[in-house]
Design an enzyme around this catalytic site. Structure first.
Site, PDB file in Angstrom:
ATOM      1  N   CYS A 152       3.765  43.628  39.804  1.00 34.33           N
ATOM      2  CA  CYS A 152       4.174  42.349  40.370  1.00 34.33           C
ATOM      3  C   CYS A 152       4.907  42.579  41.705  1.00 34.33           C
ATOM      4  O   CYS A 152       4.333  43.136  42.628  1.00 34.33           O
ATOM      5  CB  CYS A 152       5.022  41.564  39.378  1.00 34.33           C
ATOM      6  SG  CYS A 152       5.151  39.803  39.806  1.00 34.33           S
ATOM      7  N   SER A 183       2.645  34.696  36.625  1.00 32.58           N
ATOM      8  CA  SER A 183       3.891  33.948  36.815  1.00 32.58           C
ATOM      9  C   SER A 183       4.508  34.389  38.132  1.00 32.58           C
ATOM     10  O   SER A 183       5.276  35.345  38.189  1.00 32.58           O
ATOM     11  CB  SER A 183       4.859  34.206  35.658  1.00 32.58           C
ATOM     12  OG  SER A 183       6.072  33.505  35.851  1.00 32.58           O
ATOM     13  N   GLU A 201       1.566  43.257  30.732  1.00 31.43           N
ATOM     14  CA  GLU A 201       2.588  43.799  29.809  1.00 31.43           C
ATOM     15  C   GLU A 201       3.351  42.709  29.064  1.00 31.43           C
ATOM     16  O   GLU A 201       4.114  43.005  28.126  1.00 31.43           O
ATOM     17  CB  GLU A 201       3.576  44.686  30.578  1.00 31.43           C
ATOM     18  CG  GLU A 201       4.711  43.964  31.298  1.00 31.43           C
ATOM     19  CD  GLU A 201       4.304  43.325  32.620  1.00 31.43           C
ATOM     20  OE1 GLU A 201       5.182  42.721  33.269  1.00 31.43           O
ATOM     21  OE2 GLU A 201       3.124  43.454  33.005  1.00 31.43           O
ATOM     22  N   LYS A 219       3.749  27.189  41.984  1.00 31.27           N
ATOM     23  CA  LYS A 219       3.821  28.433  41.226  1.00 31.27           C
ATOM     24  C   LYS A 219       2.510  28.681  40.492  1.00 31.27           C
ATOM     25  O   LYS A 219       1.955  27.783  39.850  1.00 31.27           O
ATOM     26  CB  LYS A 219       4.975  28.364  40.225  1.00 31.27           C
ATOM     27  CG  LYS A 219       5.208  29.653  39.447  1.00 31.27           C
ATOM     28  CD  LYS A 219       6.404  29.515  38.512  1.00 31.27           C
ATOM     29  CE  LYS A 219       6.690  30.819  37.791  1.00 31.27           C
ATOM     30  NZ  LYS A 219       7.863  30.701  36.890  1.00 31.27           N
ATOM     31  N   ARG A 221      13.004  27.777  29.274  1.00 31.24           N
ATOM     32  CA  ARG A 221      14.225  27.951  30.063  1.00 31.24           C
ATOM     33  C   ARG A 221      14.301  26.918  31.176  1.00 31.24           C
ATOM     34  O   ARG A 221      15.342  26.273  31.376  1.00 31.24           O
ATOM     35  CB  ARG A 221      14.256  29.364  30.650  1.00 31.24           C
ATOM     36  CG  ARG A 221      15.427  29.660  31.579  1.00 31.24           C
ATOM     37  CD  ARG A 221      15.098  30.849  32.472  1.00 31.24           C
ATOM     38  NE  ARG A 221      13.969  30.560  33.356  1.00 31.24           N
ATOM     39  CZ  ARG A 221      13.207  31.504  33.906  1.00 31.24           C
ATOM     40  NH1 ARG A 221      13.427  32.782  33.656  1.00 31.24           N
ATOM     41  NH2 ARG A 221      12.211  31.169  34.717  1.00 31.24           N
ATOM     42  N   HIS A 265       0.717  40.090  34.925  1.00 30.47           N
ATOM     43  CA  HIS A 265       1.571  40.662  33.880  1.00 30.47           C
ATOM     44  C   HIS A 265       0.843  40.923  32.571  1.00 30.47           C
ATOM     45  O   HIS A 265       1.109  40.261  31.553  1.00 30.47           O
ATOM     46  CB  HIS A 265       2.760  39.739  33.643  1.00 30.47           C
ATOM     47  CG  HIS A 265       3.724  39.705  34.779  1.00 30.47           C
ATOM     48  ND1 HIS A 265       4.634  40.719  35.027  1.00 30.47           N
ATOM     49  CD2 HIS A 265       3.921  38.784  35.749  1.00 30.47           C
ATOM     50  CE1 HIS A 265       5.357  40.417  36.089  1.00 30.47           C
ATOM     51  NE2 HIS A 265       4.937  39.249  36.551  1.00 30.47           N
TER      52      HIS A 265
END
Length: 326
Positions: free
Chosen positions: A144, A194, A238, A165, A250, A236
C-alpha cells in the site's frame, strides 16, 4: 516448517488457534537449518493486528521463517502499548548498526496517504531504509503506502489523490500468468481495496516497471521492480475478513461520511457478515514470494546485496546462484 516468533508475542497464540504452525525460538534453535530471515517494518497504527496478518501469510509455507519486527527510530507508536514495542520491536537504527541482513523485507502501509511523501516526519529515515534494502535485503515487498513510497523514491512514480475513496472488494485481472509471483493465480481475483490515492499505468510504464495485477475500476495493483528486487502491492490481500467492516463501522460511529464498501457484504447489506473471497490468493502471493526468496537467496547471508563482480558473487549471478537452505 513453521514460522519462528517469540512465544509471548500475541501472534503466537492467534496463529496457533488458527492452525498455523508456529515455533518458539528455543525449539527452532534445535533444528539444524538456516531459517529465512524476514523483516517487517510496521508503519501501521494497529501494530498487533498487522503483525498477525503478515505472520499468518508468511508462516503458511513449508519453510522455517524467522520474523523480525522493526519500527522507525524516532517515530513513537500511539496506538500500541509501549511495553509491546519495547519487548518485540527494534528500531531501524539498531538493525542498521548491527550490520545484519535479511532474505526478505516487508514495508507496510501507513494512514498518511494524503500527505506529500516529503512532509512525512520520518520520510528521511524511510528513504535511508529503502536505500539500505538494496544492499542488505535479498527481496523487498512494499505494501500500500509503503509500495507507493518505494515506487516514488526509486523511480519517481507519483501517487494521485482520488476524489472518492476506493473502498471495497474489486476484481483484478492477471496480466502475467507466467510470472513466478502469480504462480497458481486465476485469470482474475478479488482483492480488498481501501485508499484515497492511486498509481497510474502511464507513470508505471514511464518508469519501466511491470504491472502484474490491475483492476478496471481501481487501476494498477501489483507492480514488479526487478532492478530493486522488489514488488509493490497497493491493495490489501493481507486483510482479515472483518478489516473493511471495522473501518466502515469506525467511520459510521464517528459520523464520518463513508460509503458501504463495494462488493463486500452479501447484497451490499452491512447488517450481514462479510464473505472472505481473497484468502486463497493472499496465501498464493505471499507463498510465491517466499518461494522466490528461498530459490535464489544466498546461503551465506554476507553475500546478500552483493552486485555481480563483487566479493561473494564470483559466479556473476546477482542472486548468488541460489541453493537449498533447508
Amino acid at each position: 516448517m513453521p514460522i519462528k516468533i517469540p512465544a509471548d508475542l500475541p501472534a503466537f497464540e492467534v496463529l496457533t488457534r488458527e492452525g498455523v504452525m508456529v515455533m518458539a525460538e528455543e525449539n527452532a534453535a534445535r533444528q539444524d537449518i538456516r531459517p529465512l530471515r524476514i523483516g517487517l517494518l510496521n508503519l501501521m497504527p494497529k501494530k498487533i493486528q498487522t503483525e498477525n496478518q503478515f505472520a499468518r501469510l508468511i508462516g503458511a509455507t513449508p519453510l522455517q521463517i524467522e520474523l523480525s519486527l522493526i519500527r522507525m527510530s524516532e517515530h513513537q507508536a500511539r496506538n500500541t502499548a509501549a511495553e509491546h514495542m519495547e519487548n518485540f520491536y527494534r528500531s531501524f537504527a539498531e538493525v542498521k548498526a548491527s550490520g545484519e541482513k535479511f532474505d526478505g523485507f516487508i514495508i507496510t502501509g501507513a494512514p498518511i496517504e494524503h500527505m506529500d511523501f516529503e512532509d512525512v516526519t520520518y520520510w528521511d529515515e524511510l528513504r535511508e531504509v529503502m536505500d539500505w534494502t538494496r544492499t542488505h535485503v535479498h527481496m523487498t515487498f512494499g505494501v500500500c503506502w509503503g509500495g507507493m513510497a518505494m515506487a516514488w523514491h526509486f523511480h519517481g512514480v507519483p501517487k494521485h489523490i482520488l476524489t472518492d475513496k476506493a473502498f471495497g472488494c474489486f476484481r483484478h485481472r492477471n496480466l502475467a500468468p507466467a510470472n513466478p509471483y502469480l504462480r497458481g493465480f486465476s485469470d482474475d481475483c478479488v482483492m480488498p481495496v481501501s485508499r484515497w490515492t492511486e498509481m497510474r499505468q502511464e507513470d508505471i510504464d514511464r518508469a519501466g516497471l511491470t504491472t502484474l495485477l490491475t483492476s478496471d475500476v481501481t487501476g494498477p495493483c501489483l507492480v514488479e521492480d526487478p532492478e530493486n528486487r522488489a514488488i509493490y502491492i497497493i491493495n490489501h490481500l493481507e486483510y482479515d475478513s472483518t478489516t473493511l467492516k471495522d473501518e466502515y463501522d469506525r467511520d459510521v460511529a464517528a459520523g464520518t461520511a463513508i460509503k458501504v464498501p463495494a462488493n463486500y457484504y452479501p447484497d451490499d447489506d452491512p447488517a450481514l457478515p462479510p464473505t472472505n473471497r481473497w484468502r486463497s490468493h493472499a496465501h498464493l502471493l505471499y507463498g510465491n514470494w517466499i518461494n522466490q526468496i528461498y530459490q535464489t537467496t544466498p546461503f551465506d547471508m554476507a553475500r546478500i546485496g552483493a552486485q555481480p563482480g563483487e566479493p561473494g558473487q564470483e559466479d556473476g549471478r546477482p542472486d548468488g546462484g541460489g541453493r537449498n537452505i533447508g
